[in-house]
Design a protein around this motif. Structure first.
Motif, PDB file in Angstrom:
ATOM      1  N   LEU A  32       0.557  -1.319  -0.374  1.00  0.00           N
ATOM      2  CA  LEU A  32      -0.117  -0.036  -0.124  1.00  0.00           C
ATOM      3  C   LEU A  32       1.216   1.254  -0.516  1.00  0.00           C
ATOM      4  N   TRP A  34       1.509   5.672   0.079  1.00  0.00           N
ATOM      5  CA  TRP A  34       0.385   6.527   0.222  1.00  0.00           C
ATOM      6  C   TRP A  34       1.653   7.974  -0.407  1.00  0.00           C
ATOM      7  N   LEU A  49       3.764   0.432   2.233  1.00  0.00           N
ATOM      8  CA  LEU A  49       3.416  -0.509   3.449  1.00  0.00           C
ATOM      9  C   LEU A  49       3.506  -1.784   2.957  1.00  0.00           C
ATOM     10  N   ALA A  63       2.053   6.650   8.684  1.00  0.00           N
ATOM     11  CA  ALA A  63       0.959   5.522   7.813  1.00  0.00           C
ATOM     12  C   ALA A  63       0.957   3.993   8.263  1.00  0.00           C
ATOM     13  N   SER A  64      -0.049   3.717   8.418  1.00  0.00           N
ATOM     14  CA  SER A  64      -0.459   1.844   8.960  1.00  0.00           C
ATOM     15  C   SER A  64      -1.000   1.209   8.149  1.00  0.00           C
ATOM     16  N   LEU A  65      -0.657   0.203   8.561  1.00  0.00           N
ATOM     17  CA  LEU A  65      -1.496  -0.941   7.079  1.00  0.00           C
ATOM     18  C   LEU A  65      -2.011  -1.939   8.056  1.00  0.00           C
ATOM     19  N   THR A  67      -3.750  -5.560   6.648  1.00  0.00           N
ATOM     20  CA  THR A  67      -4.505  -6.083   6.070  1.00  0.00           C
ATOM     21  C   THR A  67      -6.075  -6.724   5.614  1.00  0.00           C
ATOM     22  N   SER A  72      -5.658   1.375   5.407  1.00  0.00           N
ATOM     23  CA  SER A  72      -4.903   1.732   5.287  1.00  0.00           C
ATOM     24  C   SER A  72      -4.562   3.548   6.159  1.00  0.00           C
ATOM     25  N   CYS A  89      -3.841   7.926  -1.419  1.00  0.00           N
ATOM     26  CA  CYS A  89      -2.719   5.841  -1.074  1.00  0.00           C
ATOM     27  C   CYS A  89      -3.848   5.523  -2.737  1.00  0.00           C
TER      28      CYS A  89
END
Lengths: 108, 114
Positions: A32, A34, A49, A63-65, A67, A72, A89
């Motif tokens: 992912l 950004w 990510l 930023a975080s993911l 799945t 995200s 994104c």
């Protein structure tokens, strides 16, 4: 077919406050991304990510993911005017598939 | 070169004319992508090259659009019989390796069909 949705599409922020942008995607995406885009400019890569639970931070942006949730987030801490831009994104199909973008406007 | 280079930066053409847009990727990048971005929208995928061949052209809107990359480096996006709806910024990106590697974008070509 991968679909990417961002919300909100527009965000008016006050300087010094915290905000979060959400990015949902429809099918499995190995990575992912950004990106940031300033008016009339091209896209600048912010974060990549790579795996579930990944978290990356640069300055006031984090930023975080997730799945499993296909989600995200881009968290903005203590917004400043310099962060005014459109943020995209993108998930990975054959190529990057982008959301519609979130336009941030920071006012004092 | 240092980055992805696109020429021209701006192109104004009359409806019905043919246009070519050029992309010079980062040296050594095997993957090259074309996107189209309309005002207020995210980049829309058009076509992806791995080397000289089009690995995925599913985003090309119709047969007026065609792209080539004959030597695996520079690519040209060709639009025949342009229509006003083709007006947009055409972005090129390149990456090292597969379609899932980080892509670096050029400044784009703003196409205006009048």
């Amino acid at each position: 077919e991968l679909k990417v949705e961002q919300n909100p599409l527009f965000l008016s922020m006050q300087e010094g406050k915290n905000y979060t942008i959400y990015c949902n995607y429809s099918t499995t995406s190995d990575r992912l991304y950004w990106y940031r885009q300033d008016p009339g400019k091209s896209l600048e890569s912010l974060f990549v990510l790579l795996s579930n639970g990944a978290v990356k931070q640069e300055g006031r942006l984090m930023a975080s993911l997730d799945t499993k949730a296909r989600l995200s987030t881009l968290h903005i801490t203590a917004a400043v005017h310099d962060l005014s831009a459109t943020y995209f994104c993108a998930g990975t199909g054959t190529a990057l598939i982008f959301g519609k973008g979130t336009t941030l406007s920071v006012s004092s | 070169g240092a980055g992805v280079s696109q020429t021209p930066s701006n192109k104004v053409t009359e409806k019905g004319k043919y246009v070519e847009l050029r992309c010079d990727p980062i040296s050594g990048h095997t993957a090259l992508y074309w996107y189209r971005q309309s005002l207020g929208q995210g980049p829309e995928f058009l076509i992806y090259f791995q080397g000289t061949g089009a690995a995925d052209d599913s985003g090309l809107p119709n047969d007026r659009f065609f792209a080539v990359r004959p030597e695996g480096s520079v690519s040209t996006l060709k639009i025949q019989r342009t229509e006003r709806g083709d007006s947009a910024v055409y972005l090129c990106a390149s990456s090292f390796g597969t379609g899932q590697a980080e892509a670096f974008f050029g400044q784009g070509t703003r196409l205006t069909v009048v």
